[in-house]
Design a protein around this motif. Structure first.
Motif: not given
Lengths: 343, 523
Positions: B78, B83, B86, B104-105, B108-112, B237, B280
């Motif tokens: 990510t 995107t 992915w 996807p959430l 996004y958490q993995s990206l953060l 998530h 999301v």
């Protein structure tokens, strides 16, 4: 007394159980060289006869605790061959497998049972003494004790248990028992010598004095012989082997210098700092001050205490200063010894 | 919460009361709420940090490693890929090596988290070259991503839930309100399975479970729009959160129907859900293909109706009826769907007919259990889903909860042994039951269990103890190398069936109970 003590007893036992599971979780954490030290002592006391305990040099972690601790180590090593024979073999292999780590960590947890015992005794009495229960709980859950004993690796919980037991006896007015237990504590870790003057003053005044000369002398003899018996049990074998000088050198390694590699926050820090500041200023002012080789901040352990300006500090000096600092308490203990003040 | 009342003890005489007061632990009533909640939260954090010291899944197990490597790989993907790539098989994204299979959430958490790790240790998440990257520093960083997610999502949700529960979400007696909340909070936060999976094995269930818990708290405190939004986020998530969907749907529908303009209410909720979904899925909504690609990754039906040994219906009965051999994938999908629906139907209907907050909690447990028992491709870690509502019901059903936790942990025993987390397992089990039986603690009502019943109940318990030891020490016979796994699965399945029958029964009895008292629910 028993029925009213049981909520406190079960709460204390509960707290100890919770602490034990936390100690279990601490098994895979960092351990310091003290772990290797105690692993070596476990093997040493098991594999070699007592004659060689203070003379063996197969590892650099030489035995520097008094004989009762050595006997304690021996006791802990008794079940070890059932687990793994290499646990108690000399020389000790370098990287310990997980089974060794677990065994040693569990011995510390097991020895904490003595601390629980002493706390239970004190808990039974807590209401009468108006000691808040939380204080006893915090002894069992002491983060400092957890960090030093179960991470860094030492056996202070057990020794604290002995100290608390001795204090409990003194609180109950059973001075002879308290004195004997303290003597065995001294023979386990001589660090507790710092408390010896207070004990001596208190016991002398409370136990021996005020009952007339004959009875007083009799009690003095009794206390003296009790303590002497403990010391004899500890040191007799080594007197027999003629190793007392060696034992003394091991126990009191003045060759290590004034400060440890990691400074303890005590007065000598200021002394050292003052010395450095003075040296710097005086050099600036033109005086010829020699710059010594070994430095205090270098983390080196050495015999020379190279102070540039201020006078050198010898072991005798530190001893006198400690006695001087303790003097107020010694006077108080001498003048008005009360069981309830002893803690 | 009244703070000035004397602590109530069973003995009336002052000596016993004074003795109990002498043994007062800091969280006993009267306990000031904020410091005590902080104390419990810190204890929960301590336990998590200590378990984190232990090994993670797939530690040192090249070339595939485990869930830890999967999460690290997702951070790598990510962070470095756009995107659109992915969920697609590209030269940089080999879907066979831990492809993304959460919505996807999660991405996004993995990206953060990936950007945070990248800031201090770029080598751990470098594209392609960081495969199988293992070091003490990366372990520390990744463990802290889980710990921080737990602190930011699950802990506040748990605190909100207990607050909503005690503020009148569920009918509680004054005594329960004063004394029970600390125990309930401890039960929710110090959940052994969750701690071992998230902070031992290494996963991020705390985020989706925390979002779900927040949604439940929202329902209890009548913030239904927030609840709908949070639950949609939870589903986005981890798609397994759909296990709770019928319960939410049934309860909210029931509530809407009882209001003045039901259609408007339903539409409000619908807009909230769709809006959150759109937010999301925004990067994937530009084409039908893109969205379908993601959905295809989320539902890997080709992996079969069960994998490994999990204590659900299909796996347990496969000893007698070889489902995989008798049926193809399509009919099996249909069968598992119908079985699941049939299993949660009673609970769903009850909530639509007469929604209540307590019934909602039971319904959550029943729905998630029916999915666990009958759904397709269930993993042993999915037991975390029914465990959440069970922990929320701990004050009402303490024995049920204790029993459930023990067997849920036992059902994960093979996984724990594979991950070398045995020490942490023993410690968590011990700590949980110490807190469960804490002195002066509140265990609520006690079921009157006859002697005969006690003997019967202790049988699976004893078997589990025997199996715990034999799994480790004894070699299974060559003909049945997975004998012990199967036995563990059977015992757990039997207990789960009993539990779910019990909770379904209790949920149905709520109707008759409230009718007999004549309680009017204000909706």
């Amino acid at each position: 007394m028993a029925s009213t003590a049981s909520p406190a007893t079960s709460a204390a036992a509960w707290a100890f159980a919770a602490a034990t599971f936390v100690k279990l979780l601490l098994v895979p954490t960092y351990r310091s060289t003290d772990f290797d030290v105690h692993r070596y002592w476990l093997a040493l006391t098991h594999a070699l006869p007592a004659r060689q305990w203070y003379t063996d040099a197969s590892s650099r972690w030489t035995l520097d605790y008094p004989p009762f601790f050595a006997y304690f180590s021996r006791a802990l090593s008794l079940p070890a061959p059932l687990v793994d024979a290499t646990l108690v073999s000399i020389p000790v292999p370098d990287a310990p497998p997980f089974a060794h780590l677990l065994y040693l960590r569990l011995t510390v947890t097991f020895s904490d049972l003595l601390l629980l015992g002493s706390v239970l005794l004190l808990a039974g009495d807590a209401r009468r003494r108006q000691r808040p229960f939380l204080a006893l709980l915090l002894v069992l859950w002491s983060p400092a004790l957890l960090a030093v004993d179960h991470v860094h690796f030492q056996y202070n919980g057990f020794l604290m248990g002995l100290l608390l037991l001795s204090l409990y006896f003194l609180e109950q007015g059973w001075d002879l028992a308290g004195g004997v237990v303290f003597a065995s504590l001294l023979c386990s870790k001589h660090l507790f010598l710092v408390a010896a003057p207070v004990y001596f003053m208190y016991l002398f005044r409370h136990y021996c004095c005020g009952r007339g000369v004959v009875k007083g002398l009799g009690r003095l003899m009794l206390m003296g012989s009790g303590v002497a018996a403990v010391f004899a049990a500890a040191f007799a074998p080594f007197v027999y082997y003629g190793q007392m000088q060696q034992v003394f050198n091991r126990l009191f390694p003045f060759g290590r210098g004034l400060c440890h590699a990691y400074w303890a926050p005590n007065f000598w820090v200021f002394y050292i700092m003052l010395d450095k500041i003075l040296a710097f200023l005086l050099r600036r002012l033109g005086f010829n001050i020699a710059i010594p080789e070994a430095s205090f901040t270098g983390g080196l352990v050495g015999d020379s205490s190279p102070f540039d300006v201020l006078p050198k500090v010898t072991p005798i000096t530190t001893f006198l200063l400690v006695i001087l600092a303790m003097a107020p308490y010694l006077v108080k203990a001498f003048s008005n010894p009360q069981p309830k003040h002893i803690v | 919460m009244a703070k000035l009342r004397k602590p109530r003890t069973s003995a009336v005489d002052p000596a016993a009361a004074a003795a109990a007061a002498a043994a007062r632990l800091p969280w006993h009533p009267p306990a000031p709420p904020v410091p005590t909640a902080l104390l419990i939260s810190l204890a929960a954090l301590l336990v998590r940090v200590l378990v984190s010291v232990g090994p993670y899944s797939g530690q040192g197990a090249a070339p595939k490693f485990g869930d830890y490597e999967a999460q690290r790989h997702w951070m790598e993907l990510t962070l470095h890929l756009p995107t659109s790539d992915w969920y697609r098989n590209t030269s940089d994204n080999d879907l066979a090596y831990w492809g993304l299979d959460y919505p996807p959430l999660s991405a996004y958490q993995s990206l953060l988290h990936g950007s945070l790790v990248n800031a201090s240790l770029p080598d751990a998440v470098a594209l392609r070259s960081s495969r199988g990257y293992e070091s003490p520093e990366s372990k520390l960083l990744l463990r802290w991503t889980v710990l921080s997610s737990d602190l930011l999502v699950f802990f506040p949700a748990a605190l909100w839930f207990v607050w909503a529960y005690m503020k009148g979400g569920i009918d509680v007696s004054g005594e329960e309100r004063r004394e029970g909340w600390t125990w309930l909070l401890a039960m929710i936060l110090i959940s052994p399975c969750l701690v071992l999976i998230d902070h031992g094995h290494f996963q991020y269930n705390c985020i989706s479970l925390g979002l779900t818990l927040g949604a439940i708290a929202g329902v209890l405190s009548r913030n239904e729009l927030i609840a709908a939004s949070l639950f949609t986020l939870a589903i986005n998530h981890k798609q397994m959160s759909l296990y709770f969907a019928p319960a939410f749907f049934g309860h909210l529908l029931g509530k809407c129907l009882k209001r003045k303009y039901p259609i408007v209410e339903v539409m409000k909720l619908g807009f909230m859900v769709l809006g959150t979904l759109a937010l999301v899925w925004w990067p994937f909504l530009h084409s039908y293909q893109a969205a379908l690609q993601v959905i295809y990754r989320l539902a890997p039906f080709e992996r079969g109706i069960y994998e490994d040994y999990v204590a659900n219906f299909w796996c347990s009965t496969s000893v007698i009826i070889k489902w995989k051999r008798l049926f193809a994938i399509k009919p099996l999908k249909l069968m598992s769907l119908s079985a699941t629906i049939l299993a949660f139907l009673p609970s769903f209907v009850q909530q639509v007919k007469s929604p209540s907050n307590l019934g909602f909690l039971y319904s959550l447990m029943n729905c998630s259990f029916s999915f666990y028992l009958f759904s397709y491709q269930v993993h042993e870690k999915s037991i975390l889903l029914p465990l959440l509502p069970a922990s929320l019901l701990a004050l009402r059903e303490p024995q049920m909860y204790g029993w459930f936790v023990y067997f849920a942990l036992f059902s994960m025993y093979p996984l724990i042994c594979r991950d070398q987390l045995l020490l942490q397992y023993i410690a968590m089990l011990g700590l949980f039951f110490l807190i469960y039986y804490s002195p002066g603690g509140n265990q609520g009502k006690r079921l009157k269990v006859s002697c005969g019943a006690k003997v019967v109940l202790s049988l699976p318990f004893l078997c589990s103890l025997v199996l715990n030891i034999s799994y480790l020490q004894i070699e299974p016979p060559k003909r049945y190398p997975f004998l012990f796994d199967a036995l563990i699965m059977f015992i757990c399945f039997s207990q789960f069936v009993i539990l779910t029958l019990y909770t379904n029964y209790k949920q149905w009895m709520l109707d008759t109970h409230s009718r007999s008292i004549g309680v009017k629910k204000d909706l």
